[in-house]
Design an enzyme around this catalytic site. Structure first.
Site, PDB file in Angstrom:
ATOM      1  N   HIS A 156      -2.830   3.015  -4.667  1.00  0.00           N
ATOM      2  CA  HIS A 156      -2.289   2.584  -3.521  1.00  0.00           C
ATOM      3  C   HIS A 156      -0.839   2.308  -3.682  1.00  0.00           C
ATOM      4  O   HIS A 156      -0.337   1.154  -3.314  1.00  0.00           O
ATOM      5  CB  HIS A 156      -2.913   1.526  -2.712  1.00  0.00           C
ATOM      6  CG  HIS A 156      -4.256   2.043  -2.287  1.00  0.00           C
ATOM      7  ND1 HIS A 156      -4.260   2.728  -0.920  1.00  0.00           N
ATOM      8  CD2 HIS A 156      -5.569   1.851  -2.415  1.00  0.00           C
ATOM      9  CE1 HIS A 156      -5.701   3.032  -0.639  1.00  0.00           C
ATOM     10  NE2 HIS A 156      -6.274   2.547  -1.496  1.00  0.00           N
ATOM     11  N   ASP A 184       0.820  -1.148   0.086  1.00  0.00           N
ATOM     12  CA  ASP A 184      -0.012   0.154  -0.054  1.00  0.00           C
ATOM     13  C   ASP A 184       0.946   1.179   0.093  1.00  0.00           C
ATOM     14  O   ASP A 184       2.011   1.310  -0.166  1.00  0.00           O
ATOM     15  CB  ASP A 184      -0.941   0.151   1.243  1.00  0.00           C
ATOM     16  CG  ASP A 184      -2.288   0.782   0.808  1.00  0.00           C
ATOM     17  OD1 ASP A 184      -2.205   1.779   0.424  1.00  0.00           O
ATOM     18  OD2 ASP A 184      -3.276  -0.107   1.168  1.00  0.00           O
ATOM     19  N   GLU A 231     -10.034   2.678  -4.894  1.00  0.00           N
ATOM     20  CA  GLU A 231      -9.591   3.802  -4.674  1.00  0.00           C
ATOM     21  C   GLU A 231      -8.389   4.669  -5.377  1.00  0.00           C
ATOM     22  O   GLU A 231      -7.573   5.371  -4.760  1.00  0.00           O
ATOM     23  CB  GLU A 231      -9.289   4.261  -2.843  1.00  0.00           C
ATOM     24  CG  GLU A 231     -10.285   3.698  -2.086  1.00  0.00           C
ATOM     25  CD  GLU A 231      -9.798   3.831  -0.577  1.00  0.00           C
ATOM     26  OE1 GLU A 231     -10.650   4.126   0.206  1.00  0.00           O
ATOM     27  OE2 GLU A 231      -8.641   3.303  -0.248  1.00  0.00           O
TER      28      GLU A 231
HETATM   29  C1  ACM Z   1     -10.938  -0.318   0.694  1.00  0.00           C
HETATM   30  O1  ACM Z   1     -11.594  -0.375   1.799  1.00  0.00           O
HETATM   31  N1  ACM Z   1     -10.240   0.407   0.217  1.00  0.00           N
HETATM   32  C2  ACM Z   1     -11.209  -1.549  -0.317  1.00  0.00           C
END
Ligand code: ACM
Length: 774
Positions: free
Chosen positions: A272, A205, A335
């Protein structure tokens, strides 16, 4: 062969007689064995069989996996019950515990098993290794019905058991905070004891790259380490991080495999990606090298879409596939805000060359390309529900639904397999309760009961579509969970509730029966030194503050989330026991008083640590910041540690990163002359992406802003304005004091920090109204 003939003669009869447990549990609640998850079918019978240290464990099939399961059972029972069982030598006779892989076992479903206890012995039979293991875990629970040690009398019974879902998952985020190999293994062991079978391991991440990739050493040399906010000051460490070597990962995979848990690794892309870009800037879109992020939330760093980047990802996946035998590889997809792709001439040129008209479609193309690579290597791609957005997802792609359940419904209607892991229902970073001593996490509360009541298959799906629901998964994101104590507190006992949703037939869903079975499980946790949360049973001690301030007498109401146990209390400061007065109805006390209360199970064991509340004028006028509601306009709320990587579980502070404004509830102000605030300065390490514009900025009149106190409402008259100290020099926690003009009657206060929003974040440790001078 005694046991085989016993089994075959009884099996058909037992199956015919078998009942769903739920009705049986209500009829004979006390006798229901404390099994979690509840078996598909359980039939209590007459008699019992006592297991003691002389009871041999017989391996009827001489299979290596059966031996492994027996060793696991023996070790677990020894560690928890102090009962040392042994595997029998050849020729040892009944009565015994018999384990057998048997193609004729009377449960045909994958992972299923039959377990029979008769006065002559115990027999577990299964057609596959996983089933035999699940049967052994059930036997472990039968051998640990309470916190006692040594021999145990097991009631005669017959169990025919198999799972509701194939995917019974837990996601562990090891990127935001890092857990040791031993800690990850401890979690896997607990999953196995609850018949959960998928650890989704979030390994990369923005805040850290946690898996060694031999071809790309910078990923862990650079990408595994971040500089905490405030590093070097106030005892803060210079760096935070860690990673798993390939050797360690192999060991964890082997550990999980021995427990019939599959590890599905996640490498998040195309978003990410900040730790990857920090390690190899050529993977990013801008060519610049970012820091590994110390900010949680949504960061803008994406992978670029050059062929070289796909070569990199393919090489990484080669090493990942060599380490993890799982059918599924998770590639994230969540995201990924598209600002960098939109701003990049190179990305835009590539889109034109490919004839792709939107960045969302480009993400679809990106994920599709990775999916093809995985397919070529015999693996399947799974991703968060954003992977649906490109509208060109191959039909055999599996979707993990997290933005509520809409993604799951859309995916299932399109014919994709789905895993249900919606936020907030199954997001274990949400707190289990909201008493002052709850650990850090997100609000709102996702209680034990909320998880137990989760509906895994949405009503709108018909039977054919519902078959696409592979199962359920809880996610433990660790932005606010820096240590394993935090993780365990977040996971347990909610994982028990999840296990029941994932394994037991929906018709057996029985909240009260679950609570009856839970105390034995909590005892097993204590025996295994597991830091489970007692939030579901913690007693909330409530009074009407204003009546108490006005009359000098308080009416005390005691409750917990479940209403399950017996609440006992004391008024003399002593620790409550089952011999203390039992709470039946609200009671009156004169001030000053100290109320201590705890909830107890039927066996007299406390279900939660005692909670205490002092009732005197000073205490009634003083509230922790966590008890002060958000101001109207923004629900967002976290409980955070003093620093993001702080390792203690207390103190925690309530913050709304969008608006540092809280309400002190209406309070009888007669005689109040001053306000005292224990204030705290926190790092503002939240990446809010497109939501940054929602952060409320207020004018301030001193260099570092003020804490402004308004009467009644946030647009009410200013009663006090207390300048904040210079963050470069003041300690992290500091006191603010001001006189208040005399008021009478009940008035609330609105407390607003006006500090600049590009500087630190401030929170309220405690707010106290005082009758004396400041
Ligand atoms: C997430 O909670 N971004 C999958």
């Amino acid at each position: 062969m005694l046991h085989r003939s016993f089994l075959s003669s009884c099996a058909s009869l037992l199956l015919a007689l078998a009942l769903l447990l739920a009705p049986a549990a209500r009829a004979g609640e006390a006798a229901t064995p404390a099994l979690i998850p509840l078996p598909a079918r359980l039939q209590l019978q007459h008699g019992s069989f006592t297991v003691d240290a002389s009871t041999p464990v017989v391996l009827a099939d001489h299979d290596a996996s059966t031996r492994q399961t027996a060793d696991y059972l023996i070790d677990l029972v020894a560690r928890t019950r102090g009962l040392h069982l042994h595997i029998a030598g050849d020729g040892q006779a009944a009565p015994a515990i018999v384990l057998q892989r048997d193609p004729q076992a009377p449960v045909a479903q994958a992972e299923g098993y039959a377990l029979d206890v008769t006065p002559q012995g115990i027999r577990i039979a299964a057609r596959d290794d996983a089933g035999l293991f699940h049967g052994a875990v059930t036997l472990y629970q039968l051998l640990t019905p309470d916190a006692k040690q040594g021999a145990v009398e097991v009631p005669a019974l017959s169990i025919r058991d198999w799972p509701r879902f194939a995917w019974r998952g837990l996601m562990l985020d090891s990127a935001r905070h890092f857990q040791s190999v031993a800690e990850v293994e401890k979690l896997i062991d607990q999953m196995a004891q609850l018949k959960l079978d998928v650890l989704h391991w979030h390994l990369t991440d923005d805040q850290g790259w946690r898996i060694q990739i031999k071809r790309y050493p910078e990923l862990t040399k650079i990408g595994a380490w971040r500089t905490p906010p405030g590093a070097g000051h106030d005892g803060e460490p210079q760096r935070y991080g860690g990673f798993y070597t390939q050797e360690q990962i192999r060991a964890v995979v082997a550990y999980a495999t021995a427990r019939h848990v599959t590890i599905v690794p996640e490498l998040d892309m195309p978003g990410h990606a900040q730790a990857a870009a920090a390690s190899y800037p050529q993977l990013g879109v801008t060519g610049r090298r970012p820091q590994v992020s110390a900010d949680s939330g949504v960061n803008p760093w994406l992978y670029n879409v050059d062929d070289d980047t796909f070569t990199f990802i393919d090489h990484v996946l080669d090493e990942v596939m060599a380490l993890f035998p799982s059918q599924y590889i998770h590639v994230g997809g969540d995201e990924a805000i598209k600002d960098q792709w939109q701003a990049s001439p190179a990305v835009q040129a590539k889109m034109r060359a490919l004839g792709i008209s939107s960045e969302d479609a480009l993400q679809g193309w990106f994920i599709g390309r990775i999916g093809q690579y995985l397919e070529k290597h015999g693996r399947k791609l799974i991703g968060w529900d954003e992977i649906l957005e490109g509208d060109n997802l191959p039909a055999d792609t599996t979707v993990m639904s997290w933005r509520g359940i809409d993604g799951a419904i859309k995916a299932a209607l399109l014919g994709h397999d789905v895993v249900m892991s919606p936020s907030p229902d199954l997001y274990f970073d949400h707190v289990q309760g909201d008493l002052a001593d709850e650990y850090a996490g997100r609000l709102g509360v996702e209680s034990l009961r909320d998880v137990y009541g989760f509906q895994a298959v949405p009503d709108v799906l018909n039977a054919t579509q519902a078959r696409h629901v592979l199962g359920v998964q809880a996610n433990v994101w660790t932005e606010h969970l820096p240590t394993m104590a935090h993780v365990e507190h977040a996971v347990f006992p909610r994982l028990d509730a999840l296990a029941e949703v994932a394994w037991s037939p929906p018709a057996a869903n029985d909240w009260h029966g679950f609570l009856v079975r839970l105390p034995a499980q909590l005892a097993r946790y204590r025996a295994q030194h597991l830091d489970y949360a007692d939030s579901a049973f913690a007693v909330d001690i409530r009074v009407d503050r204003n009546v108490a301030l006005a009359t000098g007498k308080a009416t005390v109401t005691l409750s917990d989330q479940t209403g399950f146990g017996a609440i006992h209390y004391t008024l003399d400061g002593s620790t409550p026991t089952p011999a203390s007065p039992r709470y039946e109805a609200p009671f009156n006390v004169g001030l000053p008083a100290t109320v201590r209360a705890a909830s107890f199970a039927a066996d007299g064991n406390a279900l939660a640590a005692p909670r205490e509340r002092a009732l005197d004028r000073a205490a009634l006028l003083s509230l922790p910041g966590t008890a002060l509601a958000n101001c109207p306009g923004s629900d967002f709320r976290l409980r955070v540690q003093p620093t993001p990587d702080a390792t203690s579980t207390q103190p925690v502070y309530a913050v709304n990163v969008f608006d540092t404004c809280q309400l002190f509830p209406p309070t009888l102000m007669d005689g109040v002359a001053a306000i005292h605030v224990d204030a705290v300065r926190l790092p503002r390490n939240f990446a809010l992406a497109h939501e940054q514009k929602l952060v409320v900025s207020r004018p301030h009149s001193t260099p570092f802003g003020e804490l402004v106190v308004h009467a009644d409402r946030c647009d009410g008259p200013v009663l006090a304005s207390m300048p904040l100290p210079d963050p470069a020099h003041a300690p992290r926690t500091f006191k603010l004091d001001a006189k208040l003009p005399a008021q009478s009657g009940e008035h609330g206060l609105c407390l607003v920090y006006t500090a600049p929003i590009d500087g630190p974040l401030y929170a309220l440790g405690r707010v106290s109204l005082e009758t004396g001078q400041p």
